[in-house]
Motif scaffolding. Structure first.
Motif, PDB file in Angstrom:
ATOM      1  N   TYR A   3      76.971  47.308  -6.452  1.00 25.56           N
ATOM      2  CA  TYR A   3      75.716  47.358  -7.194  1.00 25.56           C
ATOM      3  C   TYR A   3      75.321  48.784  -7.556  1.00 25.56           C
ATOM      4  CZ  TYR A   3      70.739  47.196  -8.264  1.00 25.56           C
ATOM      5  OH  TYR A   3      69.517  47.361  -8.870  1.00 25.56           O
ATOM      6  N   ARG A   4      75.018  49.005  -8.823  1.00 23.88           N
ATOM      7  CA  ARG A   4      74.450  50.258  -9.289  1.00 23.88           C
ATOM      8  C   ARG A   4      73.309  49.928 -10.241  1.00 23.88           C
ATOM      9  NH1 ARG A   4      77.455  51.404  -5.840  1.00 23.88           N
ATOM     10  NH2 ARG A   4      78.996  53.088  -5.712  1.00 23.88           N
ATOM     11  N   GLU A   5      72.242  50.693 -10.209  1.00 26.30           N
ATOM     12  CA  GLU A   5      71.078  50.392 -11.041  1.00 26.30           C
ATOM     13  C   GLU A   5      71.389  50.482 -12.531  1.00 26.30           C
ATOM     14  OE1 GLU A   5      67.614  52.580 -10.085  1.00 26.30           O
ATOM     15  OE2 GLU A   5      67.497  51.868  -8.019  1.00 26.30           O
ATOM     16  N   LYS A   6      72.191  51.466 -12.922  1.00 24.29           N
ATOM     17  CA  LYS A   6      72.373  51.752 -14.342  1.00 24.29           C
ATOM     18  C   LYS A   6      73.692  51.249 -14.915  1.00 24.29           C
ATOM     19  CE  LYS A   6      69.372  55.821 -14.294  1.00 24.29           C
ATOM     20  NZ  LYS A   6      69.259  57.279 -14.604  1.00 24.29           N
ATOM     21  N   ASP A   7      74.652  50.939 -14.090  1.00 20.74           N
ATOM     22  CA  ASP A   7      75.932  50.466 -14.621  1.00 20.74           C
ATOM     23  C   ASP A   7      76.670  49.644 -13.566  1.00 20.74           C
ATOM     24  OD1 ASP A   7      77.072  52.310 -12.798  1.00 20.74           O
ATOM     25  OD2 ASP A   7      77.092  53.877 -14.327  1.00 20.74           O
ATOM     26  N   ASN A   8      77.718  48.997 -14.024  1.00 23.42           N
ATOM     27  CA  ASN A   8      78.540  48.202 -13.125  1.00 23.42           C
ATOM     28  C   ASN A   8      79.640  49.066 -12.518  1.00 23.42           C
ATOM     29  OD1 ASN A   8      77.151  45.781 -13.681  1.00 23.42           O
ATOM     30  ND2 ASN A   8      78.339  45.502 -15.556  1.00 23.42           N
ATOM     31  N   THR A   9      80.159  48.665 -11.376  1.00 23.74           N
ATOM     32  CA  THR A   9      81.302  49.347 -10.784  1.00 23.74           C
ATOM     33  C   THR A   9      82.558  48.542 -11.082  1.00 23.74           C
ATOM     34  OG1 THR A   9      81.288  48.207  -8.650  1.00 23.74           O
ATOM     35  CG2 THR A   9      79.768  50.066  -8.914  1.00 23.74           C
ATOM     36  N   TRP A  10      83.685  49.065 -10.603  1.00 32.08           N
ATOM     37  CA  TRP A  10      84.953  48.359 -10.788  1.00 32.08           C
ATOM     38  C   TRP A  10      85.081  47.166  -9.849  1.00 32.08           C
ATOM     39  CZ3 TRP A  10      84.130  52.376  -7.583  1.00 32.08           C
ATOM     40  CH2 TRP A  10      84.633  52.287  -6.293  1.00 32.08           C
ATOM     41  N   ILE A  11      84.160  47.003  -8.904  1.00 31.63           N
ATOM     42  CA  ILE A  11      84.286  45.963  -7.880  1.00 31.63           C
ATOM     43  C   ILE A  11      83.784  44.639  -8.458  1.00 31.63           C
ATOM     44  CG2 ILE A  11      83.770  45.325  -5.500  1.00 31.63           C
ATOM     45  CD1 ILE A  11      83.095  48.292  -4.991  1.00 31.63           C
ATOM     46  N   THR A  12      84.679  43.922  -9.100  1.00 29.29           N
ATOM     47  CA  THR A  12      84.364  42.657  -9.745  1.00 29.29           C
ATOM     48  C   THR A  12      84.936  41.494  -8.931  1.00 29.29           C
ATOM     49  OG1 THR A  12      86.291  43.095 -11.153  1.00 29.29           O
ATOM     50  CG2 THR A  12      84.124  43.643 -12.056  1.00 29.29           C
ATOM     51  N   SER A  13      84.875  40.301  -9.484  1.00 29.80           N
ATOM     52  CA  SER A  13      85.183  39.095  -8.708  1.00 29.80           C
ATOM     53  C   SER A  13      86.590  39.096  -8.112  1.00 29.80           C
ATOM     54  CB  SER A  13      84.989  37.853  -9.580  1.00 29.80           C
ATOM     55  OG  SER A  13      85.855  37.900 -10.714  1.00 29.80           O
ATOM     56  N   GLY A  14      87.574  39.591  -8.859  1.00 29.52           N
ATOM     57  CA  GLY A  14      88.934  39.631  -8.333  1.00 29.52           C
ATOM     58  C   GLY A  14      89.061  40.549  -7.135  1.00 29.52           C
ATOM     59  N   PHE A  15      88.356  41.676  -7.175  1.00 34.47           N
ATOM     60  CA  PHE A  15      88.358  42.592  -6.034  1.00 34.47           C
ATOM     61  C   PHE A  15      87.755  41.909  -4.806  1.00 34.47           C
ATOM     62  CE2 PHE A  15      88.993  45.577  -9.426  1.00 34.47           C
ATOM     63  CZ  PHE A  15      89.701  46.625  -8.858  1.00 34.47           C
ATOM     64  N   PHE A  16      86.641  41.203  -5.005  1.00 34.60           N
ATOM     65  CA  PHE A  16      86.030  40.493  -3.880  1.00 34.60           C
ATOM     66  C   PHE A  16      87.013  39.511  -3.259  1.00 34.60           C
ATOM     67  CE2 PHE A  16      81.936  41.929  -5.589  1.00 34.60           C
ATOM     68  CZ  PHE A  16      81.233  42.177  -4.418  1.00 34.60           C
ATOM     69  N   LYS A  17      87.670  38.734  -4.077  1.00 36.43           N
ATOM     70  CA  LYS A  17      88.593  37.723  -3.565  1.00 36.43           C
ATOM     71  C   LYS A  17      89.748  38.368  -2.807  1.00 36.43           C
ATOM     72  CE  LYS A  17      91.447  33.799  -5.040  1.00 36.43           C
ATOM     73  NZ  LYS A  17      91.894  32.973  -6.199  1.00 36.43           N
ATOM     74  N   GLY A  18      90.362  39.394  -3.402  1.00 39.59           N
ATOM     75  CA  GLY A  18      91.525  40.018  -2.781  1.00 39.59           C
ATOM     76  C   GLY A  18      91.201  40.758  -1.498  1.00 39.59           C
ATOM     77  N   TYR A  19      90.103  41.534  -1.522  1.00 38.68           N
ATOM     78  CA  TYR A  19      89.794  42.357  -0.349  1.00 38.68           C
ATOM     79  C   TYR A  19      89.154  41.548   0.776  1.00 38.68           C
ATOM     80  CZ  TYR A  19      91.241  46.474  -2.883  1.00 38.68           C
ATOM     81  OH  TYR A  19      92.002  47.402  -3.568  1.00 38.68           O
ATOM     82  N   LEU A  20      88.456  40.488   0.428  1.00 43.48           N
ATOM     83  CA  LEU A  20      87.960  39.601   1.477  1.00 43.48           C
ATOM     84  C   LEU A  20      89.118  38.949   2.223  1.00 43.48           C
ATOM     85  CD1 LEU A  20      84.875  37.911  -0.214  1.00 43.48           C
ATOM     86  CD2 LEU A  20      84.853  39.234   1.902  1.00 43.48           C
TER      87      LEU A  20
END
Length: 218
Positions: A96-113
Motif C-alpha cells: 500500500y502506498r498513498e500516491k501510487d501502487n507498488t509491484w506487489i500485486t496478486s501474483g506476488f501475494f500468491k507466490g510468496y504466501l
C-alpha cells in the motif's frame, strides 16, 4: 519444470549483460526458489519481468547504522516484536502506498504466501501498545542468504525497528548475505551499498552452499 527447463528460461546472469534476464513464467515456488539462488528476482506482473541487477545493493550486517531516534525507540521497548506471526498483513502493508501502487500485486501475494507456508519466506512484525500492527518487513531466506523484499510503517520508524530486529536475528544465526536489490534513500542512510553483479553472485554462491530453510532461533 526441471532444472534444465529453468536454465533455458532464465538467461545466465553471469554472462548476460542486461539487468532483465527473462519475461513471462509464473510465481510457482520452484521457479522463485531457483531464481533467488541464481541472483534473480521478479519485479512486475503482467508480464512477469525477472531481473539480476548490476550493480547490486546489499547490507553488511555488521555495518548497519540506525539513527539515535530509532535506537531510543528500540531501547524503550514500547513495541512487541514478532516473527512470522502476520506474514499476509505485512505484505499488505508493503503493497500500500498513498500516491501510487507498488509491484506487489496478486501474483506476488500468491507466490510468496506459498513460499511462507513452505518455510522460505519470513516476516517481522512491530505491534504498538494497543496490539495494532504498525510496521514490518518481509523477505526470502535460503541457507545463509536473505533477500529483503519490502518494509512498511504505519507509525514513524516502525519499519526500521522491524529491520533492526531482523538484522539482529540474522547475525545471531550466522547469515552471510543480505540483498536489498537497489539503493534508495532509506537503505542508503542505513548503510546499504552497491557491489558489482559478479561479486554479488560469488557471495550468493557461498551463502547458499547449504540451501536449507531458515529455522528461526528463539
Amino acid at each position: 519444470m526441471t532444472q534444465r527447463d529453468f536454465q533455458q528460461f532464465f538467461k545466465n546472469p553471469r554472462t548476460h549483460k542486461d539487468d532483465l534476464v527473462a519475461i513471462g513464467g509464473d510465481f510457482h515456488t520452484d521457479r522463485l526458489l531457483y531464481a533467488y539462488q541464481k541472483g534473480i528476482f521478479p519485479w512486475s506482473e503482467n508480464p512477469i519481468r525477472w531481473y539480476c541487477l548490476d550493480p547490486r545493493a546489499i547490507f553488511d550486517l555488521n555495518r548497519v547504522h540506525f539513527s539515535k531516534t530509532v535506537m531510543r525507540k528500540i531501547r524503550q521497548k514500547r513495541h512487541r516484536i514478532s516473527f512470522n506471526e502476520a506474514f499476509l498483513a505485512v505484505m499488505q502493508g508493503c503493497s500500500y502506498r498513498e500516491k501510487d501502487n507498488t509491484w506487489i500485486t496478486s501474483g506476488f501475494f500468491k507466490g510468496y504466501l506459498q513460499l511462507h507456508r513452505m518455510g522460505w519466506a519470513h516476516s517481522v512484525e512491530v505491534w504498538n501498545e494497543k496490539q495494532e500492527l504498525v510496521g514490518g518487513v518481509y523477505g526470502v531466506a535460503i541457507g545463509k542468504f536473505f533477500a529483503g523484499e519490502s518494509m512498511f510503517a504505519y507509525e514513524s520508524d516502525a519499519g526500521k525497528i522491524a529491520l533492526y530486529h531482523l538484522f539482529e536475528k540474522l547475525k545471531l544465526d550466522g547469515f552471510l548475505l543480505f540483498d536489498t536489490q537497489q539503493l534508495n534513500h532509506v537503505t542508503w542512510a542505513l548503510g546499504a551499498y552497491e557491489i558489482p553483479k559478479s561479486s554479488y553472485l560469488d557471495r550468493l554462491e557461498n551463502a547458499i552452499q547449504n540451501p536449507d530453510p531458515w529455522i528461526i532461533s528463539h
